[in-house]
Design a protein around this motif. Sequence first.
Motif, PDB file in Angstrom:
ATOM      1  N   THR A  31      30.738  76.073  21.444  1.00 38.83           N
ATOM      2  CA  THR A  31      30.706  76.400  23.105  1.00 38.83           C
ATOM      3  C   THR A  31      30.469  77.914  23.243  1.00 38.83           C
ATOM      4  N   ASP A 381      35.581  73.060  34.241  1.00 36.61           N
ATOM      5  CA  ASP A 381      36.129  73.561  33.372  1.00 36.61           C
ATOM      6  C   ASP A 381      37.530  74.011  33.675  1.00 36.61           C
ATOM      7  N   ARG A 412      36.620  72.214  28.509  1.00 34.08           N
ATOM      8  CA  ARG A 412      36.478  73.846  28.026  1.00 34.08           C
ATOM      9  C   ARG A 412      37.432  74.528  28.934  1.00 34.08           C
ATOM     10  N   ASP A 433      33.992  85.665  24.917  1.00 32.68           N
ATOM     11  CA  ASP A 433      33.680  84.458  25.470  1.00 32.68           C
ATOM     12  C   ASP A 433      32.471  84.514  26.669  1.00 32.68           C
ATOM     13  N   ARG A 435      31.624  83.124  29.305  1.00 31.40           N
ATOM     14  CA  ARG A 435      32.268  82.726  30.491  1.00 31.40           C
ATOM     15  C   ARG A 435      33.399  83.834  30.944  1.00 31.40           C
ATOM     16  N   ARG A 438      31.626  86.658  32.417  1.00 30.35           N
ATOM     17  CA  ARG A 438      31.154  86.529  33.665  1.00 30.35           C
ATOM     18  C   ARG A 438      32.339  86.609  34.931  1.00 30.35           C
ATOM     19  N   VAL A 495      27.769  73.548  35.874  1.00 29.17           N
ATOM     20  CA  VAL A 495      27.282  75.025  35.387  1.00 29.17           C
ATOM     21  C   VAL A 495      26.741  74.735  33.995  1.00 29.17           C
ATOM     22  N   ARG A 496      25.428  75.115  33.752  1.00 30.24           N
ATOM     23  CA  ARG A 496      24.610  74.868  32.311  1.00 30.24           C
ATOM     24  C   ARG A 496      24.964  76.382  31.661  1.00 30.24           C
ATOM     25  N   GLU A 497      25.740  75.925  30.434  1.00 23.88           N
ATOM     26  CA  GLU A 497      26.149  77.054  29.717  1.00 23.88           C
ATOM     27  C   GLU A 497      25.322  76.955  28.373  1.00 23.88           C
ATOM     28  N   ARG A 498      24.890  78.177  28.129  1.00 23.17           N
ATOM     29  CA  ARG A 498      24.223  78.220  26.769  1.00 23.17           C
ATOM     30  C   ARG A 498      25.006  78.100  25.648  1.00 23.17           C
ATOM     31  N   THR A 499      24.936  77.081  24.965  1.00 25.62           N
ATOM     32  CA  THR A 499      25.804  76.761  23.717  1.00 25.62           C
ATOM     33  C   THR A 499      25.157  76.744  22.347  1.00 25.62           C
TER      34      THR A 499
END
Length: 545
Positions: A31, A381, A412, A433, A435, A438, A495-499
Amino acid sequence: MGPGLAPGFVLSYDMVFVPGPAFTRLTFGLTGTVPRHVPSDAVVTALAAVVPADVVQKLVLLAVFVMACTAAASLVPSRRLVPRLAAGVCYAWNPFVAERLLLGQWALLLGYAALPWVMAAAAGTDRPGGARRLVRALIPAAIGGFAALTVSGIAALTVAVVTGTGAGRARAGGRVVAAVGGLSLPWLVPGLLRPAGIPEDGAAVGAFAARADTPFGTLGSLLSLGGVWNGETVPAGYGAPVTAAVWLLVVVVALAAYARTGWGTGLGAAGAAGFAVAASGAVAGGALEGLIGLWAGFAVLRDGQQYVAPLAVVVAVGLGTAADRAADARLPLVAPAAVLAPLFLLPTLAWGAAGELRAVRYPADWARARQIIDSDRASGDVLVLPWAAYRSYPWNHGRRVLDPLPRYLHRRVIVNDAVAVGGVSGAAVAAEDPRAVRLNRAVAAGVPPASTLRDAGVRYVVADAETTANRPPGAVEVLRGPDLAVYRIDGVRPVRERTVPVVPVVAAWTAVCLLVSWSILAPRTTVGLPLLGGIHPRNPRRRVT
């Protein structure tokens, strides 16, 4: 373990077990959070598929004590049972074990329990089959994860280098590095590939440095195998002047007895090296901060006290050796006294650390919340309020515990993973984290409205039910019970999350499985570990079987 063996879960600080755990991206560190829980969470989840999760926890905790006693006893150069028991009891029942258990660091203690086997195997790494023995001995630490492997790796490397000779020294050291590095891949790969990089916070060195928990200062406390940074996890009654002085005397006698044996110098060097690392944050905090500034990976050295583990091996073996010498001198009461001394000097470790480690059941609200959230097919999430990493739930008797919801729910989950230590204003370790980072400003200013959370990809908000102040304006209440409230936010935008990429992590796990299989299934090898590589300490010509 006492009341901890009752049905339910023991929840204390970092010790978080949940009913019905499931494999998620969080389990494998995919994640983007720091993979401190890898691979221990994956192993627990796999075992929980066979037996109930609370039984898994009890078996793991009991295994720590059984392995610790057995491993330390195996290093005492005596055929007598009582001296070996003295070493085993000392290693399994001391301030280090008590403080780390109360801190909930079961994964670290799993590696600690097998550390005597690791140090013995490291002394024979350059011999035939030595690499396989070392990998087998490191398996508990590999399950424990980064902290357990780091402690075991430093100890094993020190033993291998000190006991090696000539070209064999470099070869043995290389094999130790290869074994530790290979077993570290499940957490090392997602850590290195983490989009936000390795977190760097040298300012937290002072917060996690060893501290005095006896009248003998920080160094005296570390020598006594104590000195944890968290004063709330010091066992009740520990550190009183009389008992602390007697325990320190036992440690000094044990070290003196070990020094007189003239064998196993690698163990002594590992103990000294571990003590130096343990004290570094307290006596040379600026230098450690500088190292972390050069490379964030050195932050693993911040929690100094955990590195006195190799010294605990030396103390335990020394106490067993002293008891054996007393038996040779026909002093029959000394050896039993050595067995009982740790119990009498730290009695509050008994009965679940004087009732601190009690098994509890998760409230029914938690199961209802999981059913509601997991059955929802809409994306989004979960945000947890209040905005804090550690919680003191009434149903857990007010004991602090790392928020279990990220493991309890199968989505998540976003929590504030910043950590404040010892009442220090602000966070000793900033949120890691991405997320949480932010959302931090919006949540810290008050509960944000549903529109803000919707744009951030939050579908549900789970909050303590004691107050309605955690309800986001515009959210729909779907559950309110005595322990939890759940609010739904409709129309969430994905939401596109960089993982972390999946393929390298799968490759890492595959490599580790092959390495472990090679160490266990190789022909003409045994699971047993020879004492210091098979050389008898008193008669070098005699092999130990």
